[in-house]
Design an enzyme around this catalytic site. Structure first.
Site, PDB file in Angstrom:
ATOM      1  N   SER A 170      -5.308   2.763  -7.817  1.00  0.00           N
ATOM      2  CA  SER A 170      -6.151   3.959  -7.723  1.00  0.00           C
ATOM      3  C   SER A 170      -7.023   4.020  -8.971  1.00  0.00           C
ATOM      4  O   SER A 170      -6.697   3.412  -9.996  1.00  0.00           O
ATOM      5  CB  SER A 170      -5.276   5.220  -7.648  1.00  0.00           C
ATOM      6  OG  SER A 170      -6.018   6.393  -7.940  1.00  0.00           O
ATOM      7  N   ASN A 185       0.782  -1.235   0.000  1.00  0.00           N
ATOM      8  CA  ASN A 185       0.000   0.000   0.000  1.00  0.00           C
ATOM      9  C   ASN A 185       0.816   1.290   0.000  1.00  0.00           C
ATOM     10  O   ASN A 185       0.301   2.339  -0.395  1.00  0.00           O
ATOM     11  CB  ASN A 185      -0.930  -0.003   1.234  1.00  0.00           C
ATOM     12  CG  ASN A 185      -1.563   1.335   1.497  1.00  0.00           C
ATOM     13  OD1 ASN A 185      -2.420   1.789   0.740  1.00  0.00           O
ATOM     14  ND2 ASN A 185      -1.146   1.983   2.576  1.00  0.00           N
ATOM     15  N   TYR A 206       1.633  10.142 -10.646  1.00  0.00           N
ATOM     16  CA  TYR A 206       0.769   9.276  -9.849  1.00  0.00           C
ATOM     17  C   TYR A 206       0.012   8.296 -10.742  1.00  0.00           C
ATOM     18  O   TYR A 206      -0.008   7.082 -10.486  1.00  0.00           O
ATOM     19  CB  TYR A 206      -0.202  10.130  -9.048  1.00  0.00           C
ATOM     20  CG  TYR A 206      -1.045   9.369  -8.063  1.00  0.00           C
ATOM     21  CD1 TYR A 206      -0.504   8.917  -6.870  1.00  0.00           C
ATOM     22  CD2 TYR A 206      -2.392   9.124  -8.316  1.00  0.00           C
ATOM     23  CE1 TYR A 206      -1.274   8.220  -5.951  1.00  0.00           C
ATOM     24  CE2 TYR A 206      -3.177   8.442  -7.398  1.00  0.00           C
ATOM     25  CZ  TYR A 206      -2.614   7.987  -6.218  1.00  0.00           C
ATOM     26  OH  TYR A 206      -3.397   7.300  -5.313  1.00  0.00           O
ATOM     27  N   ALA A 207      -0.609   8.799 -11.803  1.00  0.00           N
ATOM     28  CA  ALA A 207      -1.366   7.934 -12.707  1.00  0.00           C
ATOM     29  C   ALA A 207      -0.455   6.918 -13.385  1.00  0.00           C
ATOM     30  O   ALA A 207      -0.829   5.754 -13.557  1.00  0.00           O
ATOM     31  CB  ALA A 207      -2.105   8.774 -13.746  1.00  0.00           C
ATOM     32  N   ALA A 208       0.743   7.360 -13.782  1.00  0.00           N
ATOM     33  CA  ALA A 208       1.680   6.429 -14.406  1.00  0.00           C
ATOM     34  C   ALA A 208       2.064   5.311 -13.442  1.00  0.00           C
ATOM     35  O   ALA A 208       2.132   4.136 -13.824  1.00  0.00           O
ATOM     36  CB  ALA A 208       2.930   7.181 -14.865  1.00  0.00           C
ATOM     37  N   SER A 209       2.294   5.667 -12.181  1.00  0.00           N
ATOM     38  CA  SER A 209       2.679   4.653 -11.199  1.00  0.00           C
ATOM     39  C   SER A 209       1.540   3.678 -10.923  1.00  0.00           C
ATOM     40  O   SER A 209       1.757   2.468 -10.806  1.00  0.00           O
ATOM     41  CB  SER A 209       3.130   5.320  -9.893  1.00  0.00           C
ATOM     42  OG  SER A 209       2.049   5.917  -9.206  1.00  0.00           O
ATOM     43  N   LYS A 210       0.325   4.179 -10.841  1.00  0.00           N
ATOM     44  CA  LYS A 210      -0.809   3.309 -10.534  1.00  0.00           C
ATOM     45  C   LYS A 210      -1.182   2.419 -11.728  1.00  0.00           C
ATOM     46  O   LYS A 210      -1.599   1.275 -11.554  1.00  0.00           O
ATOM     47  CB  LYS A 210      -2.000   4.144 -10.077  1.00  0.00           C
ATOM     48  CG  LYS A 210      -1.763   4.878  -8.766  1.00  0.00           C
ATOM     49  CD  LYS A 210      -1.443   3.931  -7.614  1.00  0.00           C
ATOM     50  CE  LYS A 210      -1.317   4.663  -6.293  1.00  0.00           C
ATOM     51  NZ  LYS A 210      -1.104   3.761  -5.141  1.00  0.00           N
ATOM     52  N   ILE A 256     -11.258   8.656  -0.996  1.00  0.00           N
ATOM     53  CA  ILE A 256     -11.641   8.107   0.296  1.00  0.00           C
ATOM     54  C   ILE A 256     -11.395   9.153   1.376  1.00  0.00           C
ATOM     55  O   ILE A 256     -10.324   9.744   1.455  1.00  0.00           O
ATOM     56  CB  ILE A 256     -10.824   6.832   0.626  1.00  0.00           C
ATOM     57  CG1 ILE A 256     -10.972   5.784  -0.489  1.00  0.00           C
ATOM     58  CG2 ILE A 256     -11.255   6.262   1.976  1.00  0.00           C
ATOM     59  CD1 ILE A 256     -12.360   5.204  -0.661  1.00  0.00           C
TER      60      ILE A 256
END
Length: 251
Positions: free
Chosen positions: A143, A91, A156-160, A189
């Site tokens: 995500s 996580n 962030y989007a690339a990592s997820k 969340i």
């Protein structure tokens, strides 16, 4: 009883705060011994005390998931202390919100090192143990931005998105070895860590308007999916990314 985790050992990285803490709490409530890990020792102690106050068997370790050798030593220590690892909640993560034109190389590296390299290091170390014991439930935390676009989310989007693909590859490699590998992809969340960000009225309303259920998620909304994927009830499910997003990605 299919959802009970009595006698099982669950490792939760990024487990001292936010979604990670909530998932550790959920697993402990159904009987698992919970091992929480993060870099900040003070937050680990506070989280462990709260879990212990609920009667949850918990231990904590300070570790930097971006350091491969440190991760290996940590997992070896966990195995010496507890004998096995049945569940991994992979996580640990972070986000730096900047546009394509503003994001710096350092920003990119910081997010990718934690969110993708860290997931890889921990997953690889734990996989060795799970394969040896011929059992395991590995859950990577992705995500909604692993599957959709969003401004200010370049790294962030690339990592997820990378996590979603790692999940499929690892599931294929370990499918006949008693190990399932799945991902949970939350939407927005509500946690103590996100309260400030969500307190912006325009931002909050924009999120709610894009969500079918017209609300943001809560830690309670994560409880069912993480317990399900950690339990025997999910034994024939692997390689999947489950979106816990109030219907956002289904629109």
């Amino acid at each position: 009883m299919m959802f009970r985790l009595d006698g099982q050992v669950a490792v939760v990285t990024g487990g001292s705060k936010g979604i990670g803490f909530g998932m550790a709490q959920s697993l402990g409530r159904v009987g698992a011994t919970v091992i929480i890990a993060s870099r900040g020792k003070d937050s680990l102690i506070q989280a462990a005390e709260q879990l212990e106050s609920e009667g949850i068997n918990v231990a904590y370790y300070s570790v930097d998931v971006t350091k491969k050798h440190g991760v290996q030593l940590w997992i070896e220590e966990v195995i010496r202390d507890f004998g096995r690892i049945d569940i991994l909640i992979n996580n640990a993560g972070k986000n730096i919100r900047k546009t394509l034109l503003d994001i710096e190389e350092e920003d990119w590296d910081t997010v990718m090192d934690t969110n993708l390299k860290g997931i890889f290091f921990v997953g690889q170390a734990v996989a060795r143990q799970m394969i040896q014991q011929e059992y395991g439930r590995m859950i990577n935390i992705s995500s909604i931005f692993g599957g959709i676009g969003g401004s200010h989310q370049t790294s962030y989007a690339a990592s997820k998105g990378g996590i979603n693909q790692l999940t499929k590859v690892w599931a294929e490699e370990m499918a006949t070895k008693g190990v399932t590998v799945n991902a949970i992809a939350p939407g927005y969340i509500q946690t103590p860590m996100t309260e400030g960000w969500l307190s912006n009225e325009d931002r909050y309303n924009n999120i709610v308007n894009q969500t079918m259920m017209k609300r943001v998620g809560t830690l309670a909304d994560m409880e069912g999916p993480v317990v399900f994927l950690s339990s025997e009830a999910s034994r024939y499910i692997t390689g999947q990314t489950i979106y816990v997003d109030g219907g956002w990605t289904a629109k």
